[in-house]
Design a protein around this motif. Structure first.
Motif, PDB file in Angstrom:
ATOM      1  N   TYR A  90      -6.082   2.533  -1.746  1.00  0.00           N
ATOM      2  CA  TYR A  90      -5.148   1.454  -1.354  1.00  0.00           C
ATOM      3  C   TYR A  90      -5.301   0.287  -2.329  1.00  0.00           C
ATOM      4  O   TYR A  90      -4.415  -0.249  -2.352  1.00  0.00           O
ATOM      5  CB  TYR A  90      -5.618   1.197  -0.049  1.00  0.00           C
ATOM      6  CG  TYR A  90      -5.174   2.087   1.119  1.00  0.00           C
ATOM      7  CD1 TYR A  90      -4.828   3.524   0.712  1.00  0.00           C
ATOM      8  CD2 TYR A  90      -5.187   1.865   2.459  1.00  0.00           C
ATOM      9  CE1 TYR A  90      -4.377   4.493   1.674  1.00  0.00           C
ATOM     10  CE2 TYR A  90      -4.909   3.250   3.392  1.00  0.00           C
ATOM     11  CZ  TYR A  90      -4.603   4.102   2.980  1.00  0.00           C
ATOM     12  OH  TYR A  90      -4.170   5.213   3.799  1.00  0.00           O
ATOM     13  N   ALA A  91      -6.610  -0.046  -2.604  1.00  0.00           N
ATOM     14  CA  ALA A  91      -6.573  -1.285  -3.431  1.00  0.00           C
ATOM     15  C   ALA A  91      -6.020  -1.211  -4.762  1.00  0.00           C
ATOM     16  O   ALA A  91      -5.032  -1.924  -5.372  1.00  0.00           O
ATOM     17  CB  ALA A  91      -7.977  -1.709  -3.701  1.00  0.00           C
TER      18      ALA A  91
ATOM     19  N   VAL B 238       0.813  -1.119   0.028  1.00  0.00           N
ATOM     20  CA  VAL B 238      -0.090   0.023  -0.086  1.00  0.00           C
ATOM     21  C   VAL B 238       1.007   1.371   0.032  1.00  0.00           C
ATOM     22  O   VAL B 238       0.621   1.996  -0.802  1.00  0.00           O
ATOM     23  CB  VAL B 238      -0.804   0.063   1.090  1.00  0.00           C
ATOM     24  CG1 VAL B 238      -1.490   1.321   1.469  1.00  0.00           C
ATOM     25  CG2 VAL B 238      -2.079  -1.144   1.197  1.00  0.00           C
ATOM     26  N   GLN B 239       1.914   1.208   0.738  1.00  0.00           N
ATOM     27  CA  GLN B 239       2.808   2.651   1.048  1.00  0.00           C
ATOM     28  C   GLN B 239       3.265   2.529  -0.510  1.00  0.00           C
ATOM     29  O   GLN B 239       3.427   3.728  -0.618  1.00  0.00           O
ATOM     30  CB  GLN B 239       3.686   2.168   2.266  1.00  0.00           C
ATOM     31  CG  GLN B 239       4.497   3.454   2.418  1.00  0.00           C
ATOM     32  CD  GLN B 239       3.661   4.875   2.915  1.00  0.00           C
ATOM     33  OE1 GLN B 239       2.856   4.643   3.412  1.00  0.00           O
ATOM     34  NE2 GLN B 239       4.464   5.924   2.613  1.00  0.00           N
ATOM     35  N   LYS B 240       4.115   1.751  -0.737  1.00  0.00           N
ATOM     36  CA  LYS B 240       4.693   1.660  -1.980  1.00  0.00           C
ATOM     37  C   LYS B 240       4.045   2.338  -3.186  1.00  0.00           C
ATOM     38  O   LYS B 240       4.332   3.128  -4.060  1.00  0.00           O
ATOM     39  CB  LYS B 240       5.474   0.452  -2.499  1.00  0.00           C
ATOM     40  CG  LYS B 240       6.218   0.549  -3.626  1.00  0.00           C
ATOM     41  CD  LYS B 240       6.900  -0.789  -4.092  1.00  0.00           C
ATOM     42  CE  LYS B 240       7.809  -0.748  -5.376  1.00  0.00           C
ATOM     43  NZ  LYS B 240       8.325  -2.178  -5.665  1.00  0.00           N
ATOM     44  N   GLY B 241       2.579   1.685  -3.512  1.00  0.00           N
ATOM     45  CA  GLY B 241       1.837   1.991  -4.415  1.00  0.00           C
ATOM     46  C   GLY B 241       1.296   3.731  -4.333  1.00  0.00           C
ATOM     47  O   GLY B 241       1.101   4.303  -5.299  1.00  0.00           O
ATOM     48  N   LEU B 242       1.427   4.228  -2.994  1.00  0.00           N
ATOM     49  CA  LEU B 242       0.881   5.665  -2.722  1.00  0.00           C
ATOM     50  C   LEU B 242       2.211   6.435  -2.951  1.00  0.00           C
ATOM     51  O   LEU B 242       2.033   7.968  -2.917  1.00  0.00           O
ATOM     52  CB  LEU B 242       0.210   5.742  -1.386  1.00  0.00           C
ATOM     53  CG  LEU B 242      -0.844   5.036  -1.260  1.00  0.00           C
ATOM     54  CD1 LEU B 242      -1.514   5.043   0.108  1.00  0.00           C
ATOM     55  CD2 LEU B 242      -1.923   5.555  -2.118  1.00  0.00           C
ATOM     56  N   THR B 243       3.600   6.178  -2.860  1.00  0.00           N
ATOM     57  CA  THR B 243       4.547   6.723  -2.873  1.00  0.00           C
ATOM     58  C   THR B 243       5.531   6.873  -3.887  1.00  0.00           C
ATOM     59  O   THR B 243       6.798   7.855  -3.958  1.00  0.00           O
ATOM     60  CB  THR B 243       5.271   6.844  -1.456  1.00  0.00           C
ATOM     61  OG1 THR B 243       5.653   5.606  -1.589  1.00  0.00           O
ATOM     62  CG2 THR B 243       4.158   7.144  -0.324  1.00  0.00           C
ATOM     63  N   GLN B 244       5.705   5.702  -4.501  1.00  0.00           N
ATOM     64  CA  GLN B 244       6.757   5.381  -5.881  1.00  0.00           C
ATOM     65  C   GLN B 244       6.033   5.323  -7.068  1.00  0.00           C
ATOM     66  O   GLN B 244       4.740   5.111  -7.090  1.00  0.00           O
ATOM     67  CB  GLN B 244       7.469   4.126  -5.249  1.00  0.00           C
ATOM     68  CG  GLN B 244       8.091   4.274  -3.893  1.00  0.00           C
ATOM     69  CD  GLN B 244       8.776   3.009  -3.556  1.00  0.00           C
ATOM     70  OE1 GLN B 244       9.376   2.305  -4.607  1.00  0.00           O
ATOM     71  NE2 GLN B 244       9.199   2.567  -2.484  1.00  0.00           N
ATOM     72  N   ASP B 245       6.864   5.144  -8.020  1.00  0.00           N
ATOM     73  CA  ASP B 245       6.461   5.140  -9.299  1.00  0.00           C
ATOM     74  C   ASP B 245       5.998   3.630  -9.603  1.00  0.00           C
ATOM     75  O   ASP B 245       6.837   2.491  -9.761  1.00  0.00           O
ATOM     76  CB  ASP B 245       7.673   5.525 -10.350  1.00  0.00           C
ATOM     77  CG  ASP B 245       7.156   5.625 -11.623  1.00  0.00           C
ATOM     78  OD1 ASP B 245       5.814   5.177 -12.084  1.00  0.00           O
ATOM     79  OD2 ASP B 245       8.029   5.803 -12.701  1.00  0.00           O
ATOM     80  N   THR B 246       4.801   3.531 -10.118  1.00  0.00           N
ATOM     81  CA  THR B 246       4.108   2.119 -10.427  1.00  0.00           C
ATOM     82  C   THR B 246       3.875   2.077 -11.749  1.00  0.00           C
ATOM     83  O   THR B 246       3.102   1.152 -12.056  1.00  0.00           O
ATOM     84  CB  THR B 246       2.969   1.858  -9.333  1.00  0.00           C
ATOM     85  OG1 THR B 246       1.988   3.130  -9.796  1.00  0.00           O
ATOM     86  CG2 THR B 246       3.329   2.024  -7.728  1.00  0.00           C
ATOM     87  N   THR B 247       4.569   2.855 -12.671  1.00  0.00           N
ATOM     88  CA  THR B 247       4.108   2.527 -14.035  1.00  0.00           C
ATOM     89  C   THR B 247       4.732   1.118 -14.525  1.00  0.00           C
ATOM     90  O   THR B 247       5.564   0.838 -14.003  1.00  0.00           O
ATOM     91  CB  THR B 247       4.985   3.483 -14.949  1.00  0.00           C
ATOM     92  OG1 THR B 247       4.511   5.064 -14.245  1.00  0.00           O
ATOM     93  CG2 THR B 247       4.625   3.559 -16.309  1.00  0.00           C
TER      94      THR B 247
ATOM     95  N   GLY C 212      -0.502   2.642 -13.799  1.00  0.00           N
ATOM     96  CA  GLY C 212       0.512   3.223 -12.831  1.00  0.00           C
ATOM     97  C   GLY C 212      -0.026   4.736 -12.288  1.00  0.00           C
ATOM     98  O   GLY C 212      -0.565   5.385 -13.359  1.00  0.00           O
ATOM     99  N   LEU C 213       0.209   4.837 -11.029  1.00  0.00           N
ATOM    100  CA  LEU C 213       0.125   6.206 -10.569  1.00  0.00           C
ATOM    101  C   LEU C 213      -1.473   6.597 -10.268  1.00  0.00           C
ATOM    102  O   LEU C 213      -1.775   7.637  -9.769  1.00  0.00           O
ATOM    103  CB  LEU C 213       0.708   7.385 -11.272  1.00  0.00           C
ATOM    104  CG  LEU C 213       2.167   6.998 -11.487  1.00  0.00           C
ATOM    105  CD1 LEU C 213       2.758   8.193 -12.138  1.00  0.00           C
ATOM    106  CD2 LEU C 213       2.932   6.903 -10.073  1.00  0.00           C
ATOM    107  N   ASP C 214      -2.484   5.616 -10.746  1.00  0.00           N
ATOM    108  CA  ASP C 214      -3.933   6.101 -10.637  1.00  0.00           C
ATOM    109  C   ASP C 214      -4.096   6.248  -8.929  1.00  0.00           C
ATOM    110  O   ASP C 214      -4.876   6.749  -8.656  1.00  0.00           O
ATOM    111  CB  ASP C 214      -4.693   4.748 -11.326  1.00  0.00           C
ATOM    112  CG  ASP C 214      -4.894   5.349 -12.749  1.00  0.00           C
ATOM    113  OD1 ASP C 214      -4.706   6.271 -13.169  1.00  0.00           O
ATOM    114  OD2 ASP C 214      -5.295   4.262 -13.452  1.00  0.00           O
ATOM    115  N   ALA C 215      -3.689   5.176  -8.127  1.00  0.00           N
ATOM    116  CA  ALA C 215      -3.953   5.183  -6.892  1.00  0.00           C
ATOM    117  C   ALA C 215      -3.401   6.600  -6.259  1.00  0.00           C
ATOM    118  O   ALA C 215      -4.286   7.127  -5.293  1.00  0.00           O
ATOM    119  CB  ALA C 215      -2.987   3.738  -6.033  1.00  0.00           C
TER     120      ALA C 215
END
Length: 293
Positions: A97-98, A54-63, A70-73
């Motif tokens: 978060y999901a 959850v934390q990674k998806g909200l703070t890092q590049d998830t492209t 990516g980055l929609d969260a």
């Protein structure tokens, strides 16, 4: 396991006066040969991975490598923080978060498949947002994972949790049912209410096809995780309010199996139907193929 159906699970709870999570911890320890404490510690490690995702998806590049997602969260979370969201605090946060966890999965990050990688965001989205909202400690949430696991065990042994076998109703649907039932227990509901939540949740996803564009667990998988987290919360609230699943939850699971068996192959994770075969879906597939050449 001493239960195979939700009705048998409920009977064990009512006979012993214990929760679904209690029954599952005991059964899991007996099956594995480990102590209950060992099983609990292992599940606690899984929950830690969920929170990290959850934390990674909200703070890092998830492209993702494909560039499709990516980055929609982070976009949804920012919108939530502006106070303009229709959903409100916990549901909007659960959705963000999901999405975050699902985007971590699509960008090759570490997640916990609950019950599959394609539905990995729903339980973390529901659990981590609720923990923030209600101030629960990790131990409480870990117990909730055992409750979710018991529900998932029944679904997997009587229907499907795989999109290739039963469509997205099997992946996202199962995760929604697991999260909904567990949330009822976490909120102090009865085992009977938790079982009703499962039926209410699963009925809402019957027939949902698995149609990943390009065969990737990205489109429409990620957004379905976001919607799934919100649906799980809705089903839990209904059950806690006293709404019953008129069709018993075990029968709903059987219908999921029947629908999955009759679902055309092109709608079961083959990328040969549904959104994957729209004009835009085909164009994306062609572009991905050219990239790989």
């Amino acid at each position: 396991m001493k239960f195979r159906t939700l009705e048998e699970l409920l009977s064990l709870c009512e006979q012993s006066g214990r929760s679904i999570s209690d029954i599952m911890i005991e059964n899991q320890a007996a099956e594995s040969g480990n102590t209950p404490d060992t099983e609990f510690m292992r599940m606690a490690e899984y929950y830690a991975v969920m929170k990290e995702a959850v934390q990674k998806g909200l703070t890092q590049d998830t492209t993702s490598r494909s560039g499709l997602t990516g980055l929609d969260a982070q976009r949804v979370q920012k919108f939530n923080e502006q106070g303009e969201a229709c959903l409100g605090d916990i549901a909007g946060t659960a959705m963000a978060y999901a999405l975050a966890v699902s985007e971590v999965n699509a960008s090759m990050g570490r997640i916990i498949a609950t019950p599959t990688a394609g539905s990995c965001g729903i339980i973390p989205g529901v659990f981590v947002s609720a923990q923030s909202r209600f101030g629960w400690d990790d131990e409480h949430l870990v117990r909730g994972l055992f409750c979710a696991g018991a529900i998932g065990y029944v679904i997997a042994n009587n229907s499907f949790v795989s999109g290739a076998e039963g469509g997205c109703q099997a992946e996202v649907g199962s995760a929604i049912g697991m999260a909904a039932g567990a949330m009822v227990e976490l909120r102090g509901g009865t085992p009977k209410q938790a079982i009703h939540a499962v039926g209410l949740a699963l009925k809402n996803t019957l027939g949902l096809i698995c149609d990943p564009v390009g065969g990737l667990v990205e489109v429409p998988c990620i957004v379905r995780n976001g919607f799934g987290a919100v649906t799980a919360l809705a089903a839990a609230d209904m059950a806690l309010a006293g709404v019953r699943s008129v069709i018993p939850s075990d029968e709903v699971i059987q219908v999921m199996y029947e629908v999955g068996v009759s679902m055309p192959e092109k709608h079961r994770e083959t990328a040969q139907g549904g959104l994957a075969q729209t004009p835009t879906g085909k164009r994306i597939i062609d572009e991905l193929r050219r990239k790989d050449q």
